[in-house]
Design a protein around this motif. Structure first.
Motif, PDB file in Angstrom:
ATOM      1  N   ALA A 247       0.828  -1.206   0.000  1.00 62.44           N
ATOM      2  CA  ALA A 247       0.000   0.000   0.000  1.00 62.44           C
ATOM      3  C   ALA A 247       0.863   1.257   0.000  1.00 62.44           C
ATOM      4  O   ALA A 247       0.483   2.283  -0.576  1.00 62.44           O
ATOM      5  CB  ALA A 247      -0.926  -0.004   1.214  1.00 62.44           C
ATOM      6  N   GLY A 248       2.028   1.176   0.620  1.00 59.13           N
ATOM      7  CA  GLY A 248       2.917   2.332   0.640  1.00 59.13           C
ATOM      8  C   GLY A 248       3.406   2.741  -0.742  1.00 59.13           C
ATOM      9  O   GLY A 248       3.655   3.918  -0.998  1.00 59.13           O
ATOM     10  N   THR A 249       3.511   1.768  -1.651  1.00 61.01           N
ATOM     11  CA  THR A 249       3.934   2.106  -3.013  1.00 61.01           C
ATOM     12  C   THR A 249       2.845   2.834  -3.780  1.00 61.01           C
ATOM     13  O   THR A 249       3.135   3.582  -4.716  1.00 61.01           O
ATOM     14  CB  THR A 249       4.334   0.834  -3.787  1.00 61.01           C
ATOM     15  N   ARG A 250       1.578   2.608  -3.403  1.00 57.77           N
ATOM     16  CA  ARG A 250       0.465   3.196  -4.161  1.00 57.77           C
ATOM     17  C   ARG A 250       0.242   4.660  -3.816  1.00 57.77           C
ATOM     18  O   ARG A 250      -0.396   5.375  -4.596  1.00 57.77           O
ATOM     19  CB  ARG A 250      -0.811   2.389  -3.886  1.00 57.77           C
ATOM     20  N   THR A 251       0.731   5.092  -2.676  1.00 57.25           N
ATOM     21  CA  THR A 251       0.557   6.496  -2.260  1.00 57.25           C
ATOM     22  C   THR A 251       1.875   7.249  -2.239  1.00 57.25           C
ATOM     23  O   THR A 251       1.911   8.394  -1.818  1.00 57.25           O
ATOM     24  CB  THR A 251      -0.093   6.544  -0.872  1.00 57.25           C
ATOM     25  N   HIS A 252       2.937   6.615  -2.685  1.00 56.92           N
ATOM     26  CA  HIS A 252       4.251   7.248  -2.633  1.00 56.92           C
ATOM     27  C   HIS A 252       4.324   8.393  -3.646  1.00 56.92           C
ATOM     28  O   HIS A 252       3.990   8.205  -4.830  1.00 56.92           O
ATOM     29  CB  HIS A 252       5.346   6.221  -2.921  1.00 56.92           C
ATOM     30  N   PRO A 253       4.764   9.576  -3.242  1.00 60.59           N
ATOM     31  CA  PRO A 253       4.770  10.724  -4.166  1.00 60.59           C
ATOM     32  C   PRO A 253       5.750  10.575  -5.316  1.00 60.59           C
ATOM     33  O   PRO A 253       5.617  11.280  -6.328  1.00 60.59           O
ATOM     34  CB  PRO A 253       5.160  11.896  -3.260  1.00 60.59           C
ATOM     35  N   GLY A 258       1.989   2.136  -8.482  1.00 60.76           N
ATOM     36  CA  GLY A 258       2.425   1.319  -7.359  1.00 60.76           C
ATOM     37  C   GLY A 258       2.248  -0.160  -7.634  1.00 60.76           C
ATOM     38  O   GLY A 258       1.936  -0.585  -8.746  1.00 60.76           O
TER      39      GLY A 258
END
Length: 349
Positions: A247-253, A258
Motif C-alpha cells: 500500500a505504501g507504493t500506491r501512495t508514494h509521491p 504502485g
C-alpha cells in the motif's frame, strides 16, 4: 519414503517435509552453483521463485550468465525444458501452438508450441513484438493456453525464466506493465568477484559447465515441495506488514504506478518459500524485507522527475522498508528446524 545417496535423485511417496525440502533444495543449489560462480544470493532467489510457483525475470548486461543461470536451474531438475529465442519475427503461435487440419482424419489437430514445458527459458524476451509477448500472459497467470476457443493445461510444475538486456535498446520492445507484473521477482546477476572469475577461467575455460550437469531432483518432487511451502504459517501481523508495504507504493509521491494486489500475493508466497528454505514452518518479517526489492521494484513506475534525478525504484522500496513499522515478535516459539544456510532458529511470529 525413500532417500538416495548424496548427489542422487530422491523420490517421495508423500508430501515433502521441511527437512526433505531443505535437503533437496540444498542439492539443487549446489548443482546450480557449479555453473554460476560466486552468486549464492542469486541462486537462492531463483530457488525461492521456483518453490513459490512464480516466474523469474533475469535482467542484466550481456555476458554475465543470464541464460546460463536459467539453463543450470532447468538441468538440475529432471523436467521438460524448452528454450525460446525471442526475435522480432517470432509469432504468437510459435509460443502457444497452432491447430493444423489433418486431411486424413478430416479434423483439426492441435500442435503444442514451445510454452508446453515445465521450465520455459525465454531468451531476450524484450526483442519480440508486444503481440508476441502477450502470448505469455495467459500461460504465466492461469497456467493454460487457449487456442481456437479451446484451453489446454500446461504441465506441473511450470516456470518461465526470461532474460533481457537493459542496456542495448535498439530493436527492443519494453515489457508492458501487465507482463512485468506476472514475474514474481527480478534479479540482476552482476559481474563476478575477482576470485570467482579466476575460478571460472580455471574450471570453465575449456568446456561448458553445463555439459556435466545432471538432474538432482525429480519434477514431481518439486511439485511436492511446492505443496510443503504452501503449508508454511504466516501470522496476521506479518500479513498486515506485507499489505502495508504494498500500500505504501500506491501512495508514494515519487511513484506514478504502485504495486498491484498480485504483487502482495507474490511477496507473501516468496516469503513462505524463503522460510521453508531456512527450515522454518513460519514466516518472519525478515523474510518479507529480504524479498521486497526483487519482488516489488520491477513493477513500479517512478515519476518523470524522479527518473531525471537518477533515483531508482529499488531505492524507493528500500526507503519504504525503513519507514513502514516492522511487527513485533509474538511469544509463540516454533519447533527448531535445521537451517539450510547456518542461520539459527528464531522466535516465531
Amino acid at each position: 519414503m525413500k532417500r538416495a545417496e548424496e548427489g542422487r535423485v530422491t523420490t517421495y511417496d508423500e508430501r515433502a517435509s521441511l527437512s526433505d525440502l531443505t535437503a533437496t533444495a540444498d542439492r539443487v543449489r549446489r548443482s546450480v552453483e557449479t555453473v554460476i560462480e560466486g552468486k549464492p544470493e542469486v541462486v537462492r532467489l531463483s530457488l525461492t521463485v521456483l518453490l513459490a510457483q512464480g516466474h523469474l525475470l533475469i535482467e542484466d548486461v550481456p555476458g554475465v550468465g543470464k541464460t546460463m543461470l536459467a539453463k543450470a536451474l532447468a538441468r538440475s531438475v529432471d523436467c521438460s525444458v524448452r528454450r525460446i529465442q525471442f526475435t522480432p519475427d517470432l509469432l504468437p503461435s510459435d509460443i502457444t501452438g497452432v491447430s493444423v487440419y489433418d486431411q486424413q482424419r478430416q479434423e483439426f489437430e492441435f500442435k503444442p508450441g514451445a510454452i508446453f514445458a515445465q521450465v520455459v527459458i525465454g531468451d531476450e524476451i524484450n526483442r519480440a513484438s508486444p503481440k508476441t509477448q502477450s502470448a505469455l500472459l495467459e500461460s504465466m497467470e492461469e497456467r493454460q493456453v487457449t487456442v481456437d476457443g479451446r484451453s489446454y493445461e500446461l504441465p506441473d510444475p511450470f516456470m518461465v525464466v526470461a532474460t533481457q538486456n537493459p542496456v542495448e535498446m535498439e530493436g527492443t520492445y519494453p515489457l508492458p506493465e501487465a507482463q512485468r507484473d506476472r514475474f514474481m521477482a527480478r534479479v540482476s546477476i552482476g559481474y563476478p568477484g575477482p576470485e570467482a572469475e579466476l575460478r571460472m577461467l580455471d574450471v570453465h575455460g575449456g568446456v561448458s559447465p553445463l555439459d556435466d550437469l545432471r538432474p538432482v531432483a525429480h519434477a514431481h518432487e518439486i511439485s511436492k515441495m511446492v505443496e510443503a511451502v504452501r503449508g508454511v504459517h504466516v501470522s496476521e501481523p506479518v500479513r498486515r506488514y506485507v499489505v502495508d508495504l504494498v500500500a505504501g507504493t500506491r501512495t508514494h509521491p515519487e511513484l506514478r504506478l504502485g504495486a498491484s494486489p498480485r504483487a502482495a500475493l507474490h511477496l507473501l508466497r516468496a516469503a513462505k518459500a524463503a522460510a521453508a528454505l531456512d527450515g522454518r514452518d513460519f514466516v518472519l518479517p525478515d523474510d518479507v524485507r529480504g524479498l521486497a526489492v526483487p519482488v516489488l521494484a520491477h513493477r513500479l513506475l517512478p515519476t518523470a522527475q524522479v527518473q531525471l534525478g537518477g533515483r531508482t525504484a529499488e531505492q524507493i522500496v528500500a526507503d519504504l522498508l525503513q519507514r513502514v513499522p516492522v511487527p513485533a515478535a509474538h511469544h509463540r516459539e516454533a519447533a527448531p528446524q535445521p537451517p539450510l544456510y547456518g542461520r539459527p532458529p528464531q522466535r516465531g511470529y
